[in-house]
Enzyme design. Structure first.
Site, PDB file in Angstrom:
ATOM      1  CD1 TRP A 101     -12.605   0.304   4.829  1.00 23.05           C
ATOM      2  CD2 TRP A 101     -14.113   1.977   4.021  1.00 23.05           C
ATOM      3  NE1 TRP A 101     -13.655  -0.078   3.821  1.00 23.05           N
ATOM      4  CE2 TRP A 101     -14.384   0.886   3.233  1.00 23.05           C
ATOM      5  CE3 TRP A 101     -14.653   3.269   3.639  1.00 23.05           C
ATOM      6  CZ2 TRP A 101     -15.410   0.913   2.342  1.00 23.05           C
ATOM      7  CZ3 TRP A 101     -15.647   3.197   2.967  1.00 23.05           C
ATOM      8  CH2 TRP A 101     -15.932   2.266   2.175  1.00 23.05           C
ATOM      9  CG  ASP A 168     -15.155   3.628  10.537  1.00 23.69           C
ATOM     10  OD1 ASP A 168     -16.297   2.868  10.621  1.00 23.69           O
ATOM     11  OD2 ASP A 168     -14.996   3.946   9.416  1.00 23.69           O
ATOM     12  CE  LYS A 192     -18.249  -3.195   5.820  1.00 22.85           C
ATOM     13  NZ  LYS A 192     -17.287  -2.287   5.705  1.00 22.85           N
TER      14      LYS A 192
END
Ligand SMILES: *Cc1c(COP(=O)(O)O)cnc(C)c1O
Length: 356
Positions: A101, A168, A192
Site C-alpha cells: 500500500w 494511512d 475495514k
C-alpha cells in the site's frame, strides 16, 4: 451453517450494529423516512454526523485543533489528494516504502510531486522510524501504519519532528490507541474497522489547511470540506450512519485500549497456531507481525489454494492472500470475534493432520 468472514475489505460488522442498521433502514428514529432517504442538508443527517464526530473525538481524545472530514474516494483517492492539498509552496515530500500500500501511495503522489523515498522495508521487517532519513523542508512525511497485503505493522509510533507526519491507517484505524498529536493528518477508508465502503475519514490539523493547489476539486479540498462540515456536496450519508453506529459500539466495548487488547489476543492465538511447528509459516518478522492482517503460507503453494477452498466449505471465508503475495491471509478487524479465530485455529490443526 455459521459463516466467519476474514475478508480484507469490506469487513465484518458486529451483529448488534447490523441489527440497529436494519431498523434504521426501515425508519430513522421517528423521522418517517428510511435512513437511506435522509436529505444531507437536513437536521437528521446533521445529528448523525455530529454524533459520529463526537464519538470519534471521544475515542481519540482529539484536540479541537483537528478537523474531522467525512469524504468519499477511499484511501486510494487520498494518495493523490495529499500532495494536492499539502504541498503548498514546497516541492517535495518524504515517503516510507514498507509494502504494497505504501508503494501505491508513492506511485500516485509521484505524479503530483517529488515523492522521495526516505526508508524502505524488505517485506519481512519494517524500517525503524529512527532510521528514516526525514528532510527538514519536506511538505510532509507519509507512512503506512499497517501493510495489509504483507501482514506487517508498526507497533510503535514515530516521534514528532518539524515536518508534519501523515499516516494511512486504513487497516488499523481505531484498533488501538493513537497519539494523534504526533500527526498532521491521519486518513482511513471506513470499510475495514469502521463500517461501510464509501466513507473515508480524514483527521487533519488546522495548520495544514488552506494550502491546496489551484484546480483541486472542491469535494477534495480539505479546507473547503472543513469549512462546510464535509457537505460541499452530498456526503456518503448511509456510510456515515454505519460509522456512527460502529463508533458507539467501540465506546460501549471499552474504547481503543480494550480494542487493542482484543486484537492482540485474537492475533496471538493465530500466530501461536502458525508457530506450533513447520507446517504453517509466517514470513513477517515477529517484531513487525500485524495484529490485524495475519498472513501465512503452507509448505506448497498448491496447498494454499486447497486450504482456502476447504476452509470455505466449513464456513471460514475469504482467506486467500493478496494476489501479489499469495498464501493465506486472515483479516481480524475490530468486528471479527474471538470465536471466528478459534474456529480457524481448529480448522488449521485439522487440515494439517489430514494434509501435513
Ligand atoms: C485497503 C487499504 C487501502 C485501500 O483503500 P481504498 O479505500 O480501497 O482505496 C489503502 N491503504 C491501506 C493500508 C489499506 O489497507
Amino acid at each position: 451453517m455459521k459463516v466467519f468472514s476474514f475478508s480484507s475489505a469490506s469487513s465484518k460488522l458486529p451483529s448488534d450494529v447490523l441489527e440497529a442498521l436494519g431498523a434504521d433502514i426501515g425508519e430513522w428514529s421517528g423521522a418517517g423516512l428510511s435512513a437511506l432517504e435522509l436529505p444531507f442538508t437536513g437536521k437528521e443527517f446533521a445529528g448523525i454526523a455530529a454524533f459520529a464526530e463526537h464519538d470519534l473525538r471521544a475515542l481519540l481524545d482529539l484536540p479541537e485543533s483537528y478537523h474531522v472530514l467525512f469524504l468519499q474516494g477511499g484511501a486510494s483517492a487520498q494518495f493523490s489528494l495529499l500532495p494536492m492539498n499539502l504541498l503548498g509552496d514546497l516541492d517535495h515530500c518524504d515517503y516510507v516504502q514498507s509494502g504494497h500500500w505504501s508503494r501505491r501511495a508513492i506511485a500516485a503522489a509521484s505524479l503530483c510531486c517529488d515523492a522521495r523515498i526516505i526508508a524502505s522495508g524488505d517485506g519481512i521487517t519494517l524500517p525503524d522510524p529512527s532510521s528514516w532519513d526525514r528532510s527538514p523542508n519536506a511538505a510532509y512525511c507519509h507512512y503506512t501504519t499497517n501493510e495489509t497485503a504483507d501482514g506487517l505493522q508498526f507497533h510503535s509510533y514515530p516521534e514528532t519532528v518539524a515536518t508534519p507526519l501523515v499516516a494511512d491507517m486504513t487497516a488499523d484505524f481505531l484498533t488501538r490507541p493513537i497519539p494523534v498529536e504526533r500527526f498532521g493528518l491521519i486518513y482511513a477508508g471506513a470499510q475495514k474497522n469502521l463500517g461501510a465502503a464509501g466513507l473515508t475519514i480524514v483527521i487533519v490539523h488546522q495548520d495544514l489547511l488552506g494550502r491546496a493547489r489551484s484546480g483541486t476539486p472542491a469535494p477534495f479540498d480539505y479546507a473547503r470540506q472543513a469549512q462546510s462540515k464535509s457537505r460541499v456536496n452530498t456526503p456518503p450519508t448511509f456510510a456515515v450512519l454505519v460509522a456512527r453506529r460502529m463508533l458507539a459500539w467501540l465506546r460501549e466495548q471499552g474504547g481503543l485500549a480494550a480494542a487493542a487488547a482484543r486484537n492482540r489476543k485474537k492475533s496471538g492465538k493465530l500466530y501461536a497456531a502458525i508457530d506450533r511447528d513447520d507446517f504453517y509459516s509466517c514470513r513477517a518478522s515477529p517484531r513487525h507481525r500485524s495484529s490485524i492482517n495475519v498472513c501465512f503460507h503452507l509448505p506448497d503453494p498448491s496447498l494454499d489454494l486447497l486450504f482456502a477452498e476447504e476452509a470455505h466449505v466449513k464456513g471460514l471465508c475469504h482467506l486467500r492472500g493478496h494476489p501479489e503475495v499469495g498464501g493465506v491471509r486472515a483479516s481480524l478487524y475490530n468486528a471479527v470475534t474471538e470465536d471466528a479465530v478459534d474456529a480457524l485455529v481448529s480448522f488449521m490443526s485439522d487440515f494439517k493432520r489430514r494434509r501435513g
